[in-house]
Design an enzyme around this catalytic site. Structure first.
Site, PDB file in Angstrom:
ATOM      1  N   GLU A 126       0.835  -1.215   0.000  1.00  0.00           N
ATOM      2  CA  GLU A 126       0.000   0.000   0.000  1.00  0.00           C
ATOM      3  C   GLU A 126       0.864   1.257   0.000  1.00  0.00           C
ATOM      4  O   GLU A 126       0.555   2.228  -0.692  1.00  0.00           O
ATOM      5  CB  GLU A 126      -0.926   0.015   1.227  1.00  0.00           C
ATOM      6  N   GLU A 190      -0.183  -2.701  -9.941  1.00  0.00           N
ATOM      7  CA  GLU A 190      -0.036  -3.785  -8.958  1.00  0.00           C
ATOM      8  C   GLU A 190       1.371  -4.370  -8.995  1.00  0.00           C
ATOM      9  O   GLU A 190       1.982  -4.610  -7.957  1.00  0.00           O
ATOM     10  CB  GLU A 190      -1.063  -4.892  -9.218  1.00  0.00           C
ATOM     11  N   ASP A 194       4.083  -4.284  -5.978  1.00  0.00           N
ATOM     12  CA  ASP A 194       4.714  -5.502  -5.449  1.00  0.00           C
ATOM     13  C   ASP A 194       6.232  -5.353  -5.444  1.00  0.00           C
ATOM     14  O   ASP A 194       6.894  -5.648  -4.449  1.00  0.00           O
ATOM     15  CB  ASP A 194       4.347  -6.726  -6.308  1.00  0.00           C
TER      16      ASP A 194
HETATM   17 ZN   LIG Z   1      -2.423  -3.008  -4.924  1.00  0.00          ZN
END
Ligand SMILES: [Zn+2]
Length: 478
Positions: A126, A190, A194
């Site tokens: 996040e 995303e 990561d």
């Molecule tokens: Zn995410």
């Protein structure tokens, strides 16, 4: 109801905030969102969130999640962006980033995680969404028409939320699903979150394997969910490819075993003991101790003791507490439970002595300070309570809760000037500037202040009025 909060946050809070402010948002010439704008938007959303019942404002739990989050931010990422972590009372597994570095974590996520590094892995992901400015970019991409329609839908959702008409609410929620699709992160986002998240995790000294481990846990949980994926997966789609990608990254890092802190275990036990039905929590901890099925015996004993306090069985709670203190490492969380048990059992003098003693060992501890002041106020000792508040304010001058307690103490002493002055400071810190102005006006009208207090309050009133004016000019206020 996990859905409710997800909607409020991701779908409703955001567009509603947009609807009420930032008129240049839809202006194509205004190419991008600045960090300052993003922070202000986030603060505005946080105002709504802080007022919502779903927030789990427990000081110990909130301080714990902030200590993990800030450790990641401080050692893991090179950003000067301020962060604030908060908890939502919700059993589902979810975490989300709002504009401006505000990161929410569901209590269900803390219960599902089996190690501190797993929690840290989710937070790191996040944090990366924020530092990589994914949210700012997402806001930029919203076309004027999209922003307008989002705002309109948000109003409908707000209305539905206020009314008890279930059908109307269902319609609004259905529409909300459409908004959500527009606000999801992209696959590239995303992947980047990561990648950066693993770096942050590693640099902050957590086990980077925590991230793929938690992803796998999520996937297993998904198979058990009849009604679809846990909410986290809806906002951060998790594919096999993504998991494999993270696993590959992590494999290149040196192996590192990181023991969990006692706080991690105690906080999880506290969440269960406080948020579940007292009887259910009691049965859970009794079974966990009888079958020796636990990650930490001290935490299970803590949970059992806390559950016994809630069910009112103080005799047994006292016995369990003694056993707990025999095996648990030194922790303010355990000591706070000890003082809280005395309060609950009606042993007021012993309780006050307990807080005094423990606060000497852990000065500035928020939970202990609040509980001590509360016990003093309830015991009819507002003078002593105000002294403790004053000491607390020296180390935490921005703590609105201390101002609320200060206001209550002064009200008990019938000091109306000081009461409204403190209430005003609380509102100012909660972001409700016009209410703060109003309280200062009431304070000034009491005619109780001496010359210095008066000029101090007048100066503060001018300052607050300027801030109100500034907000109005920036369009942050309707
Ligand atoms: Zn995410």
């Amino acid at each position: 109801m996990r859905l409710r909060y997800l909607l409020i946050l991701l779908l409703f809070a955001l567009p509603r905030a947009l609807a009420e402010g930032l008129p240049d948002l839809g202006d194509a010439s205004q190419a991008s969102f600045t960090s300052v704008q993003e922070r202000r938007l986030g603060e505005r959303i946080m105002r709504e969130i802080r007022a919502d019942r779903s927030v789990y404002g427990d000081a110990e739990t909130t301080d714990y999640i902030n200590s993990i989050g800030n450790r990641l931010v401080a050692r893991g990422s090179d950003t000067r962006q301020p962060f604030e972590f908060f908890l939502i009372n919700d059993n589902s597994i979810n975490a989300f980033a709002l504009p401006g570095g505000f990161i929410g974590v569901h209590t269900g996520l803390l219960l599902a995680a089996q190690s501190e590094s797993e929690v840290a892995g989710v937070l790191a992901h996040e944090i990366a969404h924020v530092t990589q400015r994914h949210i700012a970019r997402m806001l930029d991409q919203q076309k004027r028409s999209a922003v307008t329609s989002l705002a309109a839908l948000a109003v409908a959702i707000l209305a539905a939320r206020a009314s008890s008409d279930a059908a109307q609410a269902a319609i609004a929620f259905g529409q909300a699903g459409v908004i959500q699709n527009q606000l999801n992160f992209t696959r590239d986002n995303e992947r980047e979150a990561d990648r950066v998240g693993v770096q942050i995790l590693d640099r902050a000294g957590f086990d980077p394997r925590g991230m793929p481990l938690f992803f796998e846990r999520l996937q297993r949980a998904t198979r058990l969910y009849e009604g679809g994926a846990p909410s986290y997966l809806r906002t951060h789609p998790l594919t096999f490819e993504r998991i494999a990608d993270v696993q590959n990254r992590v494999e290149n890092l040196p192996y590192r075993q990181i023991p969990d802190s006692i706080e991690f275990q105690l906080i999880r036990a506290k969440i269960r003991a406080q948020l579940e039905q007292p009887r259910e929590a009691l049965t859970f901890f009794e079974a966990s101790l009888a079958q020796r099925k636990f990650l930490s015996e001290a935490a299970s004993r803590y949970g059992l003791t806390a559950s016994l306090v809630r069910t009112g069985d103080y005799v047994r709670a006292r016995k369990e507490l003694t056993a707990l203190r025999g095996i648990a490492p030194q922790s303010p969380i355990v000591e706070n439970l000890r003082c809280g048990l005395l309060v609950a059992a009606g042993e007021r003098d012993e309780a006050l002595a307990c807080y005094r003693e423990v606060l000497r060992r852990y000065p500035g501890n928020r939970a202990l300070t609040y509980d001590f002041v509360e016990a003093l106020l309830q015991g009819g000792q507002p003078d002593a309570a105000l002294k403790v508040v004053e000491i607390g304010l020296r180390s935490n001058p921005e703590d609105y809760r201390l101002y609320l307690l200060q206001s209550r103490g002064n009200a008990m002493l019938n000091r109306r000037f000081a009461q409204h002055r403190a209430q005003g400071e609380a509102y100012a810190r909660l972001g409700n500037l016009s209410a703060a102005v109003e309280q200062l006006q009431i304070a000034l009208k009491t005619g109780e202040a001496d010359f210095y207090q008066l000029s101090g309050a007048e100066a503060r009133l001018r300052e607050l009025r300027q801030l109100v004016e500034l907000e109005r000019k920036e369009g942050l206020k309707p």
